[in-house]
Design a protein around this motif. Structure first.
Motif, PDB file in Angstrom:
ATOM      1  N   ASP A  79       1.163  -1.086   0.013  1.00  0.00           N
ATOM      2  CA  ASP A  79       0.367   0.108   0.124  1.00  0.00           C
ATOM      3  C   ASP A  79       0.787   1.659  -0.010  1.00  0.00           C
ATOM      4  OD1 ASP A  79      -2.061   1.827   0.235  1.00  0.00           O
ATOM      5  OD2 ASP A  79      -2.497   1.110   2.480  1.00  0.00           O
ATOM      6  N   PHE A  80       0.794   1.988  -0.341  1.00  0.00           N
ATOM      7  CA  PHE A  80       1.120   3.095  -0.860  1.00  0.00           C
ATOM      8  C   PHE A  80       0.951   4.296   0.165  1.00  0.00           C
ATOM      9  CE2 PHE A  80       3.260   7.088  -3.859  1.00  0.00           C
ATOM     10  CZ  PHE A  80       4.420   6.896  -3.236  1.00  0.00           C
ATOM     11  N   GLY A  81       1.485   5.089   0.678  1.00  0.00           N
ATOM     12  CA  GLY A  81       1.241   6.812   1.371  1.00  0.00           C
ATOM     13  C   GLY A  81       2.638   7.102   2.321  1.00  0.00           C
ATOM     14  N   LEU A  82       2.629   8.722   2.043  1.00  0.00           N
ATOM     15  CA  LEU A  82       3.855   8.945   2.381  1.00  0.00           C
ATOM     16  C   LEU A  82       4.221   9.464   3.879  1.00  0.00           C
ATOM     17  CD1 LEU A  82       3.925  11.245  -0.705  1.00  0.00           C
ATOM     18  CD2 LEU A  82       5.056   9.071  -0.062  1.00  0.00           C
ATOM     19  N   ALA A  83       2.738   9.513   5.105  1.00  0.00           N
ATOM     20  CA  ALA A  83       2.936   9.819   6.125  1.00  0.00           C
ATOM     21  C   ALA A  83       3.771   8.760   7.195  1.00  0.00           C
ATOM     22  CB  ALA A  83       1.532   9.537   6.817  1.00  0.00           C
ATOM     23  N   GLY A  84       4.590  10.086   7.822  1.00  0.00           N
ATOM     24  CA  GLY A  84       5.448   8.919   9.064  1.00  0.00           C
ATOM     25  C   GLY A  84       4.898   7.075   9.553  1.00  0.00           C
ATOM     26  N   SER A  85       6.211   6.801  10.092  1.00  0.00           N
ATOM     27  CA  SER A  85       5.744   5.681  10.288  1.00  0.00           C
ATOM     28  C   SER A  85       5.618   6.004  12.181  1.00  0.00           C
ATOM     29  CB  SER A  85       7.220   4.130  10.310  1.00  0.00           C
ATOM     30  OG  SER A  85       8.261   5.160  10.883  1.00  0.00           O
ATOM     31  N   LEU A  86       5.180   5.053  12.980  1.00  0.00           N
ATOM     32  CA  LEU A  86       4.857   5.432  13.679  1.00  0.00           C
ATOM     33  C   LEU A  86       5.748   6.143  15.079  1.00  0.00           C
ATOM     34  CD1 LEU A  86       3.074   1.356  14.320  1.00  0.00           C
ATOM     35  CD2 LEU A  86       1.443   3.720  13.527  1.00  0.00           C
ATOM     36  N   THR A  87       7.258   6.052  15.169  1.00  0.00           N
ATOM     37  CA  THR A  87       7.599   6.846  15.809  1.00  0.00           C
ATOM     38  C   THR A  87       7.440   8.221  15.768  1.00  0.00           C
ATOM     39  OG1 THR A  87       9.603   6.163  14.077  1.00  0.00           O
ATOM     40  CG2 THR A  87       9.450   4.761  15.467  1.00  0.00           C
ATOM     41  N   PHE A  88       7.129   9.148  14.459  1.00  0.00           N
ATOM     42  CA  PHE A  88       7.606  10.242  14.410  1.00  0.00           C
ATOM     43  C   PHE A  88       5.494  10.561  13.930  1.00  0.00           C
ATOM     44  CE2 PHE A  88      10.205   8.898  11.601  1.00  0.00           C
ATOM     45  CZ  PHE A  88      10.383   9.854  10.284  1.00  0.00           C
ATOM     46  N   ASN A  89       4.833   9.911  14.239  1.00  0.00           N
ATOM     47  CA  ASN A  89       3.560  10.381  12.946  1.00  0.00           C
ATOM     48  C   ASN A  89       3.020  11.429  13.608  1.00  0.00           C
ATOM     49  OD1 ASN A  89       1.813  10.074  11.509  1.00  0.00           O
ATOM     50  ND2 ASN A  89       0.159   8.132  12.607  1.00  0.00           N
ATOM     51  N   THR A  90       3.624  12.710  12.709  1.00  0.00           N
ATOM     52  CA  THR A  90       2.409  13.711  12.736  1.00  0.00           C
ATOM     53  C   THR A  90       1.716  14.285  11.957  1.00  0.00           C
ATOM     54  OG1 THR A  90       4.026  14.565  14.553  1.00  0.00           O
ATOM     55  CG2 THR A  90       2.755  15.989  14.222  1.00  0.00           C
ATOM     56  N   LEU A  91       0.537  15.080  11.731  1.00  0.00           N
ATOM     57  CA  LEU A  91      -0.536  15.179  11.129  1.00  0.00           C
ATOM     58  C   LEU A  91       0.350  16.069  10.139  1.00  0.00           C
ATOM     59  CD1 LEU A  91      -3.956  14.492  10.705  1.00  0.00           C
ATOM     60  CD2 LEU A  91      -3.804  16.257  11.654  1.00  0.00           C
ATOM     61  N   TYR A  92       0.648  15.416   8.677  1.00  0.00           N
ATOM     62  CA  TYR A  92       0.913  16.263   7.495  1.00  0.00           C
ATOM     63  C   TYR A  92       2.528  16.110   7.548  1.00  0.00           C
ATOM     64  CZ  TYR A  92      -4.194  17.498   5.950  1.00  0.00           C
ATOM     65  OH  TYR A  92      -5.254  17.559   5.808  1.00  0.00           O
ATOM     66  N   ARG A  93       2.563  15.782   8.598  1.00  0.00           N
ATOM     67  CA  ARG A  93       4.278  15.743   8.687  1.00  0.00           C
ATOM     68  C   ARG A  93       4.548  14.359   8.048  1.00  0.00           C
ATOM     69  NH1 ARG A  93       7.244  16.084  14.622  1.00  0.00           N
ATOM     70  NH2 ARG A  93       7.021  17.993  13.787  1.00  0.00           N
ATOM     71  N   LEU A  94       5.635  14.621   6.427  1.00  0.00           N
ATOM     72  CA  LEU A  94       5.675  13.235   5.864  1.00  0.00           C
ATOM     73  C   LEU A  94       6.932  12.521   6.357  1.00  0.00           C
ATOM     74  CD1 LEU A  94       4.099  14.631   2.344  1.00  0.00           C
ATOM     75  CD2 LEU A  94       3.133  13.766   3.587  1.00  0.00           C
ATOM     76  N   ASP A  95       6.654  11.198   6.221  1.00  0.00           N
ATOM     77  CA  ASP A  95       8.813  10.657   6.038  1.00  0.00           C
ATOM     78  C   ASP A  95       9.565  11.326   5.008  1.00  0.00           C
ATOM     79  OD1 ASP A  95      10.417   8.538   6.273  1.00  0.00           O
ATOM     80  OD2 ASP A  95       8.947   7.130   7.155  1.00  0.00           O
ATOM     81  N   PRO A  96      10.268  11.225   5.528  1.00  0.00           N
ATOM     82  CA  PRO A  96      11.444  11.663   4.052  1.00  0.00           C
ATOM     83  C   PRO A  96      12.150  10.330   3.759  1.00  0.00           C
ATOM     84  CG  PRO A  96      12.274  12.156   6.559  1.00  0.00           C
ATOM     85  CD  PRO A  96      10.799  11.749   6.575  1.00  0.00           C
ATOM     86  N   SER A  97      12.355   9.928   4.297  1.00  0.00           N
ATOM     87  CA  SER A  97      13.077   8.396   3.624  1.00  0.00           C
ATOM     88  C   SER A  97      11.347   7.841   2.900  1.00  0.00           C
ATOM     89  CB  SER A  97      12.590   7.323   4.218  1.00  0.00           C
ATOM     90  OG  SER A  97      11.476   7.016   5.115  1.00  0.00           O
TER      91      SER A  97
END
Lengths: 364, 162
Positions: A79-97
């Motif tokens: 599944d495709f999504g760009l949000a941060g994984s659980l460790t730094f999950n905040t609304l509209y903060r995307l996972d750089p990796s």
């Protein structure tokens, strides 16, 4: 006998006229309503798809750091999504990796790129919709080296200068003894959006890498630059280096030396490995190209610059890996008579960005 | 005139009358039909999400912790929101200090100057004429324990005279 025939002919003509008038009236109305319905449906689809892209992490949730998922092998990505994984999950903060997986330009060779068509396929859009996702920093910085200073200018995307922006530059350079050193300078932009960061105390300015971090009421952005270095990219927590053709890779890897400096969003500078042992690395061959990967197992996920030194044919070289900015990620040129555009604000590795999402139907 | 010819004339009149009724019905229907794709309805939800998005972005960065610690913070926040909003968007923000008193809360505006990108003289007209207008409210507790209510009204620039 003649009169009834005229009656029928005339009545027939009137009926034909009625039918043709009805069709010519109803048809455009129906078409307009169908088009409006289609547009409304597309609007709903656009919101759902963008929310999915920006607010869900995908599956596996940490797919950005999973290097087994790459441009040639992406079956593991369910599944495709760009949000941060659980460790730094905040609304509209995307996972750089994850965002870095969307970058593949003429200047950035990314072995871990996920093609947009593959992303569309994973989200089940490939047959019906085309999409385009473009990222633009809210504030932009340009910079250049002038003698032993770095001149920087902060503007909006419309090139309006922004005053009173706090600017911090971290400079990493090879000193006269061919060892890594770092220095930090801070300043604030003037009315013209310009700030000069002074490094006049540096004994050698030949081989430098720098990062400039700016902050205006938490609208943050950065830029990177340098001279006389080997540029690399940071993909997730990996330094990906494409050494010049002809480089003896095994020897270069064994010559790679610490300290390895990282610069992030909060900790301006971190000495990642203080031992003098060589940094563990491996080669990756993909698409006819050979990359050397230096994993940074415990680095902060939002570091933006990592440097280390290596010896190539007896010459000490500064390797600087920059985290690239995403630009445009699209399945094809924006097309279709029915399309919809949405704008959102996101944060990627400490940079405030505006995301513009276009979606259109492929059948129109 | 014979009986048969008169019947024929009535038939023709009936058909013509039916045609007139039918075509006039279509003509009236076209004019009275409300367009289903009213842009104001269509995009006001997007404006609301955008308003929330901007507040959320600033809250996450701790922008409003500066409210009580800096001079002229209103100007700083105004410029920051102007940069964050897409071009062609009006906004008007009010920051309230919430004082909890038993079961009720008293909201006192904190900003002494308006946080808006519209001139005061034009504000009413700008917001009234906008084809799309929405608002978002967020509550935020600062690091020093102040309880803030952030309210932003956003509107798309443009629109027709009323």
């Amino acid at each position: 006998m003649v009169q009834p025939i005229y009656e029928y002919v005339f009545s027939g003509l009137v009926v034909v006229l009625m039918v043709s008038t009805s069709i010519s009236t109803i048809f455009p109305i129906t078409l307009a309503h169908l088009s409006q319905t289609s547009s409304l449906q597309l609007q709903g689809n656009a919101r759902n798809i963008l929310d999915k892209l920006l607010l869900t992490p995908g599956d596996p949730y940490d797919w950005g750091t999973d290097l087994s998922i790459n441009s040639s092998q992406s079956d593991g990505l369910r599944d495709f999504g760009l949000a941060g994984s659980l460790t730094f999950n905040t609304l509209y903060r995307l996972d750089p990796s994850k965002v870095e997986r969307l970058i593949n330009t003429s200047t950035i060779d990314n072995p871990y790129y996920i093609p947009p068509k593959r992303a569309a396929e994973i989200m089940g859009l490939e047959k019906e919709f085309g999409f385009s996702l473009s990222f633009e920093p809210v504030l932009q910085i340009s910079s250049h080296i002038l003698n032993k200073t770095i001149v920087t200018r902060v503007t909006t995307p419309e090139t309006i200068p922004v005053a009173n922006v706090n600017v911090t530059a971290v400079l990493i350079r090879l000193n006269s003894a061919n060892e890594e050193e770092f220095e930090i300078a801070t300043s604030s932009t003037d009315w013209n959006g310009t700030a000069v960061l002074d490094f006049s105390g540096a004994d050698n300015f030949d081989s430098v890498a720098y990062i400039i971090l700016s902050d205006y009421y938490n609208i943050q952005t950065r830029t990177v630059g340098g001279s006389n270095l080997i540029e690399a990219v940071l993909i997730g927590n990996n330094i990906v280096v494409k050494y010049p053709i002809g480089t003896d890779l095994e020897e270069t890897i064994s010559n790679s030396r610490s300290p390895l400096y990282t610069v992030g969003k909060r900790t301006y500078i971190g000495e990642f490995e203080s031992s003098s042992a060589s940094i563990s690395a491996y080669q990756l061959d993909t698409g006819g190209k050979t990359f050397v990967i230096y994993p940074l197992s415990n680095a902060d996920p939002d570091i933006s610059l990592a440097t280390f030194i290596t010896d190539i044919e007896g010459e000490t070289k500064l390797i600087a890996a920059f985290r690239p900015f995403p630009t445009t990620y699209e399945t094809g040129p924006i097309a279709g008579s029915t399309r919809h555009t949405l704008i959102r604000l996101v944060e990627v590795a400490g940079v405030s960005m505006r995301v513009k999402f276009h979606i259109w139907r492929l059948s129109e | 005139m014979t009986h048969g010819s008169r019947t024929g004339q009535f038939r023709i009149l009936e058909v013509v009358f039916a045609a007139v009724i039918l075509s006039s019905t279509y003509s009236v229907a076209i004019f009275i039909m409300e367009p289903a794709n009213n842009p104001a309805i269509r995009t006001s939800d997007d404006m609301e999400i955008l308003a929330f998005n901007v507040l959320n972005h600033m809250v996450q960065g701790g922008t409003f912790d500066r409210v009580t610690t800096e001079e002229n913070w209103e100007d700083g926040i105004k410029i920051a929101i102007t940069r964050l909003m897409p071009p062609g968007t009006y906004f008007n923000m009010t920051i309230f200090n919430a004082t909890i008193n038993g079961p009720s809360a008293m909201l006192t505006p904190l900003n002494t100057s308006p946080i808006t990108n519209v001139q005061a003289a034009e504000a009413l007209q700008a917001f009234q004429r906008s084809p799309e207008i929405s608002s978002s409210t967020l509550t935020y507790t600062t690091k020093n324990g102040q309880f803030l209510v952030l309210r932003i009204i956003v509107a798309a620039a443009g629109g027709v005279s009323q």
